[in-house]
Design a protein around this motif. Structure first.
Motif, PDB file in Angstrom:
ATOM      1  N   SER A 361       0.499  -1.366  -0.307  1.00 37.24           N
ATOM      2  CA  SER A 361       0.041  -0.414   0.207  1.00 37.24           C
ATOM      3  C   SER A 361       0.738   1.413  -0.050  1.00 37.24           C
ATOM      4  O   SER A 361       0.568   2.094  -0.644  1.00 37.24           O
ATOM      5  N   ASN A 362       2.518   1.366   0.954  1.00 43.80           N
ATOM      6  CA  ASN A 362       3.066   2.462   0.534  1.00 43.80           C
ATOM      7  C   ASN A 362       3.533   2.547  -0.720  1.00 43.80           C
ATOM      8  O   ASN A 362       3.433   3.543  -0.829  1.00 43.80           O
ATOM      9  N   ASN A 363       3.278   1.346  -1.751  1.00 39.26           N
ATOM     10  CA  ASN A 363       4.170   1.814  -3.128  1.00 39.26           C
ATOM     11  C   ASN A 363       3.148   1.520  -3.970  1.00 39.26           C
ATOM     12  O   ASN A 363       3.437   1.591  -5.297  1.00 39.26           O
ATOM     13  N   LEU A 364       1.537   1.744  -4.036  1.00 36.57           N
ATOM     14  CA  LEU A 364       1.060   1.904  -4.651  1.00 36.57           C
ATOM     15  C   LEU A 364       1.121   3.498  -5.454  1.00 36.57           C
ATOM     16  O   LEU A 364       0.751   2.717  -6.603  1.00 36.57           O
ATOM     17  N   GLY A 365       1.383   4.470  -5.353  1.00 39.84           N
ATOM     18  CA  GLY A 365       1.497   5.344  -5.853  1.00 39.84           C
ATOM     19  C   GLY A 365       2.626   4.920  -7.143  1.00 39.84           C
ATOM     20  O   GLY A 365       2.322   5.843  -8.367  1.00 39.84           O
ATOM     21  N   GLN A 366       3.573   4.316  -6.830  1.00 40.16           N
ATOM     22  CA  GLN A 366       4.186   4.713  -7.867  1.00 40.16           C
ATOM     23  C   GLN A 366       4.319   3.286  -8.552  1.00 40.16           C
ATOM     24  O   GLN A 366       4.368   3.448 -10.185  1.00 40.16           O
ATOM     25  N   ILE A 367       3.351   2.180  -7.723  1.00 39.34           N
ATOM     26  CA  ILE A 367       3.158   0.696  -9.255  1.00 39.34           C
ATOM     27  C   ILE A 367       2.689   1.350 -10.082  1.00 39.34           C
ATOM     28  O   ILE A 367       2.074   1.030 -10.972  1.00 39.34           O
ATOM     29  N   ALA A 368       1.438   2.592  -9.316  1.00 39.86           N
ATOM     30  CA  ALA A 368       0.761   2.891 -10.298  1.00 39.86           C
ATOM     31  C   ALA A 368       1.120   4.219 -11.502  1.00 39.86           C
ATOM     32  O   ALA A 368       0.159   3.850 -12.806  1.00 39.86           O
ATOM     33  N   GLN A 369       2.087   4.814 -10.987  1.00 39.79           N
ATOM     34  CA  GLN A 369       2.602   5.205 -12.059  1.00 39.79           C
ATOM     35  C   GLN A 369       3.055   4.872 -13.205  1.00 39.79           C
ATOM     36  O   GLN A 369       3.455   5.121 -14.200  1.00 39.79           O
ATOM     37  N   SER A 370       3.629   3.799 -12.318  1.00 38.18           N
ATOM     38  CA  SER A 370       5.213   3.056 -13.176  1.00 38.18           C
ATOM     39  C   SER A 370       3.825   2.020 -14.845  1.00 38.18           C
ATOM     40  O   SER A 370       4.653   1.812 -15.196  1.00 38.18           O
ATOM     41  N   LEU A 371       2.859   1.597 -14.326  1.00 34.02           N
ATOM     42  CA  LEU A 371       1.728   1.025 -15.290  1.00 34.02           C
ATOM     43  C   LEU A 371       1.116   2.141 -16.255  1.00 34.02           C
ATOM     44  O   LEU A 371       0.470   1.653 -17.122  1.00 34.02           O
ATOM     45  N   GLY A 372       1.534   3.040 -15.632  1.00 28.80           N
ATOM     46  CA  GLY A 372       0.402   4.153 -16.599  1.00 28.80           C
ATOM     47  C   GLY A 372      -0.828   4.706 -16.044  1.00 28.80           C
ATOM     48  O   GLY A 372      -1.427   5.571 -17.164  1.00 28.80           O
ATOM     49  N   TYR A 373      -0.788   4.187 -14.875  1.00 26.18           N
ATOM     50  CA  TYR A 373      -2.957   4.535 -14.105  1.00 26.18           C
ATOM     51  C   TYR A 373      -2.146   5.812 -13.239  1.00 26.18           C
ATOM     52  O   TYR A 373      -2.802   5.829 -12.025  1.00 26.18           O
ATOM     53  N   TYR A 374      -1.716   6.788 -13.061  1.00 24.34           N
ATOM     54  CA  TYR A 374      -1.513   7.596 -12.479  1.00 24.34           C
ATOM     55  C   TYR A 374      -2.422   8.208 -12.369  1.00 24.34           C
ATOM     56  O   TYR A 374      -2.798   9.219 -10.624  1.00 24.34           O
ATOM     57  N   SER A 375      -3.344   8.542 -12.829  1.00 26.41           N
ATOM     58  CA  SER A 375      -4.413   9.489 -12.780  1.00 26.41           C
ATOM     59  C   SER A 375      -5.374   8.259 -12.083  1.00 26.41           C
ATOM     60  O   SER A 375      -7.176   9.191 -11.468  1.00 26.41           O
ATOM     61  N   GLN A 376      -5.283   7.890 -11.759  1.00 23.84           N
ATOM     62  CA  GLN A 376      -6.517   6.733 -10.646  1.00 23.84           C
ATOM     63  C   GLN A 376      -5.761   6.496  -9.608  1.00 23.84           C
ATOM     64  O   GLN A 376      -6.805   5.338  -8.885  1.00 23.84           O
ATOM     65  N   ILE A 377      -4.456   7.183  -9.322  1.00 24.64           N
ATOM     66  CA  ILE A 377      -4.333   6.708  -8.018  1.00 24.64           C
ATOM     67  C   ILE A 377      -4.603   6.666  -6.911  1.00 24.64           C
ATOM     68  O   ILE A 377      -5.439   6.206  -5.967  1.00 24.64           O
ATOM     69  N   SER A 378      -5.599   8.152  -6.387  1.00 25.81           N
ATOM     70  CA  SER A 378      -6.408   8.177  -5.553  1.00 25.81           C
ATOM     71  C   SER A 378      -8.078   6.615  -5.693  1.00 25.81           C
ATOM     72  O   SER A 378      -7.780   6.198  -4.869  1.00 25.81           O
ATOM     73  N   ALA A 379      -8.318   6.351  -6.637  1.00 28.24           N
ATOM     74  CA  ALA A 379      -9.019   5.546  -7.086  1.00 28.24           C
ATOM     75  C   ALA A 379      -8.798   3.645  -6.706  1.00 28.24           C
ATOM     76  O   ALA A 379      -9.530   3.463  -5.204  1.00 28.24           O
ATOM     77  N   ILE A 380      -7.209   3.563  -6.875  1.00 30.66           N
ATOM     78  CA  ILE A 380      -6.916   2.263  -6.729  1.00 30.66           C
ATOM     79  C   ILE A 380      -6.225   2.623  -4.611  1.00 30.66           C
ATOM     80  O   ILE A 380      -6.587   1.468  -4.402  1.00 30.66           O
ATOM     81  N   VAL A 381      -6.019   4.030  -4.339  1.00 30.38           N
ATOM     82  CA  VAL A 381      -5.828   3.861  -2.739  1.00 30.38           C
ATOM     83  C   VAL A 381      -7.201   3.561  -1.902  1.00 30.38           C
ATOM     84  O   VAL A 381      -7.375   2.939  -1.173  1.00 30.38           O
ATOM     85  N   THR A 382      -8.077   4.407  -2.145  1.00 29.79           N
ATOM     86  CA  THR A 382      -9.563   3.673  -2.174  1.00 29.79           C
ATOM     87  C   THR A 382      -9.664   2.490  -2.226  1.00 29.79           C
ATOM     88  O   THR A 382     -10.387   1.684  -1.021  1.00 29.79           O
ATOM     89  N   LEU A 383      -9.818   1.486  -3.023  1.00 34.82           N
ATOM     90  CA  LEU A 383     -10.081   0.270  -3.046  1.00 34.82           C
ATOM     91  C   LEU A 383      -9.090  -0.660  -2.201  1.00 34.82           C
ATOM     92  O   LEU A 383      -9.826  -1.001  -1.971  1.00 34.82           O
ATOM     93  N   TYR A 384      -7.835  -0.010  -2.406  1.00 36.76           N
ATOM     94  CA  TYR A 384      -7.349  -1.053  -1.459  1.00 36.76           C
ATOM     95  C   TYR A 384      -7.536  -0.638   0.016  1.00 36.76           C
ATOM     96  O   TYR A 384      -7.903  -1.658   1.501  1.00 36.76           O
ATOM     97  N   SER A 385      -7.757   0.605   0.515  1.00 33.68           N
ATOM     98  CA  SER A 385      -8.720   1.074   2.236  1.00 33.68           C
ATOM     99  C   SER A 385     -10.115   0.122   2.602  1.00 33.68           C
ATOM    100  O   SER A 385     -10.398  -0.141   3.323  1.00 33.68           O
ATOM    101  N   SER A 386     -10.729   0.644   1.212  1.00 39.81           N
ATOM    102  CA  SER A 386     -12.327  -0.102   1.478  1.00 39.81           C
ATOM    103  C   SER A 386     -12.120  -1.580   1.937  1.00 39.81           C
ATOM    104  O   SER A 386     -13.014  -2.066   3.381  1.00 39.81           O
ATOM    105  N   PHE A 387     -11.344  -2.058   0.816  1.00 40.70           N
ATOM    106  CA  PHE A 387     -10.996  -3.987   1.276  1.00 40.70           C
ATOM    107  C   PHE A 387     -10.358  -4.179   2.631  1.00 40.70           C
ATOM    108  O   PHE A 387     -10.754  -5.173   3.026  1.00 40.70           O
TER     109      PHE A 387
END
Length: 593
Positions: A361-387
């Motif tokens: 979870s601490n690396n989610l920002g860079q993981i999403a950015q490296s895979l080309g999903y930088y604009s969706q970082i907040s949504a991905i972090v929210t997904l981790y948090s919710s689950f």
């Protein structure tokens, strides 16, 4: 009965504190911007996340403070630690001030301390006010820590969806406001009082209702958070989330109304007992501990051990038999704890199963950015948090199932002894084997919870698609959330309730160690894959890696490490299963007799 309503107010206040103080979950939402402003490498960014996790190593300071100071004072000390730690970081990321890297590291450490202090205060509130159902109170309140990232995303989007620096400002301010709201219930804590059977059963029913309401809250945040990209919609959704958090305020009125009805109307409709879901609790040992331990030790000499006949020889047999726990709740001081193989199996399971999810979870920002999903970082972090929230809620499942099976066994025993209804006895005789199979030791639930983590990492290594990223993030959040919430109860059951504060702090030393080692591995692989100067200049002076190669090797390593955690958790389950079943069997006998 006023005291009963006050304790529910304290529980609601505790959920508010937990919901708004999980500030470590939104690190990925602003980490890329922080990395850019400071002009640091991925390795240096990893050290900042490690500093935040290192704050847990200073949790003992909060315990000492609670011995000397009122609880509300310690609560506000935690809040002001957060104001200082996150507030100064916000000034740095806004470029209002400039600080050297070392001082930013210290600020992250202070911010991490504030989170640990908030958690300790909430644990104490639950233990003091819910001595009978403390496991249910802890699992419920801890679960709300998982929705913090989703709530902060809504608040940030409601103010300005394009400003990532808002997260640090909110991390500094919102916990202080939540502490202020919780102050009145905390100052009006009811005195400890003995509860009747009816009250205990009703409390358990209320916990069941609160868990259902919590599921609705988590689903609301998960399903509608993706619609909050515009400020106007984010404000509406935030209002709905706050209403769901305020809805439990009806509980004190319901409790007082039910009490008045029971005293004046005297009808079963008002005084009906709720289903008894009293959880496994350390206080149970005060009444049954000596008898259960004595029965367990006597039964160990006469009952058939599933491992003694088949596994006496070989390495596996030695692992299964040597020094394993035979009873639950036996106190283990620290010097005995570190000599227990069961503890180290538990430590490795947590280290390789839960902590690795936190590092992900601490690396989610860079993981999403490296895979080309930088604009969706907040949504991905929210997904981790919710689950993670849902995983924490699921940690209460062993308590509900334990009581369901326990009640069925007691009813069967009573009818068998009475011999008044042979038909009912035959019915229970047919159903009980199935019910007993449904009963599962909590360490077995721990092993099941670790299973999604290696699957998720290998899925990420095999595919860099959006579906794989979202699915894996949800699986890791669910797994790590369960482990974090269940850990306190497991530590209490295996190594003694009176030693849990010391023993659990020894256990969670794996979090800063894992954060350092796993994060170091990820950072080294990431920095080694920065191939061109163009990538280095994508975010000013920060090095940015793009493509699947940035984390693919890391995912493979993390998957193999989490497999080790799964193996360790399975061994722990096999070693402790006889103790759990012995406790359940002897508890039923003691209650029937």
């Amino acid at each position: 009965m006023v005291g009963q309503s006050r304790k529910w107010m304290i529980l609601i206040a505790t959920t508010w504190i937990q919901a708004f103080t999980g500030t470590n979950f939104d690190f990925s939402s602003y980490s890329s911007t922080l990395k850019s402003v400071l002009g640091i490498s991925q390795l240096q960014l990893n050290y900042l996340s490690v500093a935040s996790d290192m704050g847990k190593a200073f949790g003992w300071c909060c315990g000492v403070s609670l011995m000397c100071l009122p609880l509300w004072v310690v609560l506000f000390m935690a809040a002001f630690l957060g104001v200082f730690g996150y507030g100064v970081q916000w000034l740095v990321i806004k470029q209002a001030i400039t600080l050297p890297y070392f001082l930013v590291f210290v600020l992250c450490l202070v911010a991490g301390c504030s989170i640990c202090w908030f958690n300790t205060v909430c644990f104490v509130l639950c233990i003091r006010n819910f001595p009978t159902n403390r496991a249910l109170a802890l699992s419920l309140t801890i679960s709300f820590n998982g929705v913090s990232a989703a709530l902060y995303t809504l608040i940030a989007n409601a103010i300005n969806p394009d400003d990532e620096t808002l997260y640090l400002f909110l991390n500094a301010l919102v916990p202080l406001l939540a502490s202020g709201l919780a102050l009145v219930p905390i100052l009006r804590q009811p005195p400890l009082q003995l509860l009747s059977t009816d009250t205990t059963s009703w409390d358990s029913f209320v916990f069941f209702v609160l868990n259902v309401l919590a599921v609705f809250t988590g689903l609301y945040l998960l399903l509608f958070n993706s619609l909050s990209s515009k400020a106007s919609r984010a404000r509406i959704l935030l209002g709905g989330a706050l209403i769901l958090l305020l809805l439990p305020l009806c509980l004190p009125g319901i409790v007082c109304g039910r009490s008045w009805a029971c005293r004046t109307v005297h009808t079963p409709a008002f005084c009906l007992e709720g289903p008894s879901f009293s959880s496994f609790d350390p206080d149970d040992f005060d009444q049954l501990h000596k008898e259960l331990i004595g029965n367990d030790r006597n039964n160990n000499s006469s009952s058939v051990n599933p491992f003694s006949e088949t596994n006496k020889e070989g390495l596996f047999g030695m692992i299964m038999e040597k020094g394993r726990l035979t009873v639950l709740g036996e106190e283990h001081p620290a010097r005995l704890l570190v000599r227990r193989l069961d503890f180290w199996l538990y430590y490795v399971a947590y280290f390789c199963g839960g902590t690795i999810g936190l590092v992900y979870s601490n690396n989610l920002g860079q993981i999403a950015q490296s895979l080309g999903y930088y604009s969706q970082i907040s949504a991905i972090v929210t997904l981790y948090s919710s689950f993670s929230f849902f995983g924490r809620l699921l940690s209460a499942a062993p308590d509900f199932m334990r009581e369901y099976v326990f009640t069925a066994n007691c009813v069967y025993s009573v009818y068998k002894l009475a011999s008044t209804s042979p038909a009912i006895v035959r019915l229970f005789a047919c159903k009980l084997p199935l019910l007993n199979k449904l009963y599962f030791a909590r360490t077995g639930w721990l092993a099941i919870a670790v299973v999604p983590t290696p699957i998720a990492f290998f899925l990420l290594a095999a595919s860099g698609g959006e579906a794989a990223l979202l699915t894996s993030t949800a699986m890791i959040g669910l797994s790590s959330g369960f482990i974090f919430a269940a850990a306190v109860s497991i530590t209490s059951e295996l190594f003694g309730p009176n030693s849990v504060s010391v023993n659990h702090n020894i256990l969670i030393t794996n979090i800063p160690i894992g954060s350092l080692l796993y994060g170091l591995l990820a950072a080294l692989v990431y920095d080694s894959n920065v191939k061109s100067s163009n990538q280095e200049n994508l975010l000013e002076e920060a090095m940015v890696c793009m493509g699947r190669d940035c984390y693919q090797q890391t995912f493979i390593w993390w998957g193999c490490i989490s497999l080790l955690g799964l193996i360790s958790s399975l061994l722990l389950f096999l070693r402790t299963r006889p103790a759990y079943y012995g406790y359940q069997r002897n508890r039923s006998r003691a209650q029937v007799s």
